[in-house]
Design an enzyme around this catalytic site. Structure first.
Site, mmCIF file in Angstrom:
data_model
loop_
_atom_site.group_PDB
_atom_site.id
_atom_site.type_symbol
_atom_site.label_atom_id
_atom_site.label_comp_id
_atom_site.label_asym_id
_atom_site.label_seq_id
_atom_site.Cartn_x
_atom_site.Cartn_y
_atom_site.Cartn_z
ATOM 1 N N CYS A 118 11.227 -16.264 -24.459
ATOM 2 C CA CYS A 118 10.075 -15.961 -25.502
ATOM 3 C C CYS A 118 8.828 -16.336 -24.635
ATOM 4 O O CYS A 118 8.764 -17.012 -23.862
ATOM 5 C CB CYS A 118 10.143 -16.764 -26.701
ATOM 6 S SG CYS A 118 8.907 -15.934 -27.996
ATOM 7 N N CYS A 128 4.183 -14.030 -29.723
ATOM 8 C CA CYS A 128 5.771 -13.986 -29.113
ATOM 9 C C CYS A 128 5.728 -12.639 -28.328
ATOM 10 O O CYS A 128 6.756 -12.102 -28.267
ATOM 11 C CB CYS A 128 6.686 -14.145 -30.020
ATOM 12 S SG CYS A 128 6.644 -15.749 -30.827
ATOM 13 N N LYS A 193 15.445 -14.528 -37.582
ATOM 14 C CA LYS A 193 14.339 -15.472 -37.604
ATOM 15 C C LYS A 193 13.367 -15.106 -38.664
ATOM 16 O O LYS A 193 12.649 -14.334 -38.617
ATOM 17 C CB LYS A 193 14.101 -15.482 -36.167
ATOM 18 C CG LYS A 193 12.805 -16.603 -35.971
ATOM 19 C CD LYS A 193 12.597 -16.414 -34.307
ATOM 20 C CE LYS A 193 11.407 -17.638 -34.330
ATOM 21 N NZ LYS A 193 11.200 -17.875 -32.759
ATOM 22 N N ARG A 203 5.628 -25.904 -32.865
ATOM 23 C CA ARG A 203 4.529 -25.450 -32.370
ATOM 24 C C ARG A 203 3.605 -26.547 -31.898
ATOM 25 O O ARG A 203 2.910 -26.473 -30.986
ATOM 26 C CB ARG A 203 3.746 -24.637 -33.126
ATOM 27 C CG ARG A 203 4.803 -23.432 -33.558
ATOM 28 C CD ARG A 203 3.988 -22.429 -34.713
ATOM 29 N NE ARG A 203 5.074 -21.374 -34.945
ATOM 30 C CZ ARG A 203 5.002 -20.439 -35.963
ATOM 31 N NH1 ARG A 203 4.016 -20.535 -36.832
ATOM 32 N NH2 ARG A 203 5.827 -19.738 -36.378
ATOM 33 N N ARG A 215 3.027 -14.829 -37.552
ATOM 34 C CA ARG A 215 3.983 -14.169 -36.943
ATOM 35 C C ARG A 215 4.543 -12.959 -37.899
ATOM 36 O O ARG A 215 5.831 -12.514 -37.687
ATOM 37 C CB ARG A 215 5.037 -14.978 -36.511
ATOM 38 C CG ARG A 215 4.513 -16.255 -35.428
ATOM 39 C CD ARG A 215 5.611 -16.472 -34.298
ATOM 40 N NE ARG A 215 5.359 -17.702 -33.883
ATOM 41 C CZ ARG A 215 4.476 -18.015 -32.769
ATOM 42 N NH1 ARG A 215 3.726 -17.003 -32.541
ATOM 43 N NH2 ARG A 215 4.259 -19.296 -32.322
ATOM 44 N N LYS A 246 17.834 -18.649 -38.621
ATOM 45 C CA LYS A 246 17.011 -19.897 -38.507
ATOM 46 C C LYS A 246 15.895 -19.504 -39.464
ATOM 47 O O LYS A 246 15.356 -18.173 -39.649
ATOM 48 C CB LYS A 246 16.535 -20.279 -37.087
ATOM 49 C CG LYS A 246 15.561 -19.341 -36.502
ATOM 50 C CD LYS A 246 15.118 -19.664 -34.871
ATOM 51 C CE LYS A 246 13.986 -20.619 -35.296
ATOM 52 N NZ LYS A 246 13.130 -20.669 -34.081
HETATM 53 C C1 PBG Z 1 9.838 -19.306 -30.047
HETATM 54 C C2 PBG Z 1 10.513 -20.198 -30.891
HETATM 55 C C3 PBG Z 1 9.908 -21.121 -31.905
HETATM 56 C C4 PBG Z 1 11.272 -21.812 -32.465
HETATM 57 C C5 PBG Z 1 12.201 -21.425 -31.541
HETATM 58 N N1 PBG Z 1 11.953 -20.499 -30.665
HETATM 59 C C6 PBG Z 1 8.789 -21.178 -32.560
HETATM 60 C C7 PBG Z 1 8.089 -19.985 -33.422
HETATM 61 O O1 PBG Z 1 8.829 -18.970 -33.691
HETATM 62 O O2 PBG Z 1 6.817 -20.163 -33.695
HETATM 63 C C8 PBG Z 1 11.253 -22.793 -33.570
HETATM 64 C C9 PBG Z 1 12.001 -23.912 -33.372
HETATM 65 C C10 PBG Z 1 11.908 -24.981 -34.327
HETATM 66 O O3 PBG Z 1 10.921 -25.045 -35.255
HETATM 67 O O4 PBG Z 1 12.549 -25.971 -34.014
HETATM 68 N N2 PBG Z 1 9.572 -18.236 -30.560
#
Ligand code: PBG
Length: 322
Positions: A118, A128, A193, A203, A215, A246
């Protein structure tokens, strides 16, 4: 049923309960997320993620040795780069932070190295992907993900995990890996996601919050479980070897539905905010942190996840069977 059936018979003793246990955790289920920061020379912590270190790149060997000793089977790597720019070029640099960490880590451990694909931590705007006209531009971002994935595989990543939720990103990553000679590098796709408030502490750690907006235009609406099945199905069609859902605890229904519908391995990511909630409550003495950790991981596996990505991995591994 009652009084012939008495379900309490099965709970009569520790041995009885153990024999009847339906879901068991195993060390090999666990994936430990690791953060490497190119700008630091000693370990740092983010206030919102107590117990989760951010390592300088030069610590990678030491971390690998510890992980090996603990019996952790897989890690998921994230990087914090020295420089950010408009299209996240640090994410595919040959000497990028994760590329360097992978090379060092790999010399001391044979744990599976999964690399997140990413650019949110590598772009000044924190989105992203490539940002133009107020939104992330899908197709060039998918291409960019392919380039990043190939670079990470070149550096020695065993698995790549595209996480930007661009349409077609799995296909783009598969194509780029194949073109670079990495036909056998599997893809763990962040397929479902959700646009979740539970990513907040991540973050903070990764300095990857969007500087404007959220996002919502790429991550999924948490209200949509059927759409999650479409996302998973299309990622499988594009060549995902493992699909990920997730956050985990808020999405046990999605994990369960996916398990019933698809025969691919499913990973559940217990994200930063889920970890932080349990940690914070435990530190306040409001609940038993160890028991809550185990129960949360069991629930993810019981729902149907094969692979558990969790910041508790090291702590959990100590509690588990071999
Ligand atoms: C990158 C990414 C994120 C997470 C994993 N890969 C952050 C987001 O989407 O803002 C979050 C993982 C976590 O909160 O433990 N895109």
């Amino acid at each position: 049923m009652f009084p012939i059936t008495r379900l309490r018979r099965g709970r009569s003793s520790g041995s009885m309960r153990r024999m009847l246990t339906e879901t068991r955790l195993h060390r090999d289920d666990l994936v430990l997320p690791l953060f490497f920061d190119e700008t630091i020379s000693s370990v740092r912590y983010a206030a919102s993620m107590p117990g989760v270190p951010v390592y300088p790149v030069r610590d990678a060997e030491k971390v690998a040795e510890r992980i090996h000793a603990e019996g952790i089977n897989a890690v998921l790597l994230f990087g914090i780069p020295r420089h950010k720019d408009g299209n996240g070029s640090g994410a595919y640099a040959r000497d990028g932070v994760v590329q360097k960490a992978i090379k060092r880590f790999g010399t001391r451990s044979d744990a599976l190295i999964i690399a997140d694909v990413c650019v949110c931590g590598y772009t000044g705007h924190g989105h992203c992907g490539i940002f133009s006209h107020g939104d992330v531009d899908n197709d060039p971002t998918a291409e960019l993900c392919g380039r990043i994935a190939a670079s990470l595989a070149d550096a020695g990543a065993d698995v790549v995990a595209p996480s930007g939720m661009m349409d077609g990103q799995v296909a783009a990553v598969r194509g780029a890996l194949d073109d670079a000679g990495h036909r056998n590098t599997p893809i763990m796709a962040y397929s479902a996601k959700f646009c979740s408030s539970f990513y907040g502490p991540f973050r903070d750690i990764a300095d990857s919050a969007p500087s404007s907006g959220g996002r919502e235009t790429y991550q999924m609406n948490p209200a949509n479980a059927r759409e999650a099945m479409r996302e998973i199905s299309s990622d499988i069609g594009e060549g995902a070897d493992i699909v990920m859902i997730k956050p985990a605890m808020p999405c046990l229904d999605v994990i369960h539905n996916a398990r019933n519908r698809f025969n691919v391995p499913i990973a559940a990511y217990q994200v930063s905010g889920e970890y932080a909630m349990i940690r914070a409550a435990a530190e306040n003495g409001w609940l038993d942190g160890r028991a809550a950790m185990t129960e949360s991981l069991i629930s993810m596996k019981r729902a149907g996840a094969d692979i558990l990505i969790t910041y508790f991995a090291e702590e959990a591994a100590k509690e588990m069977e071999q």
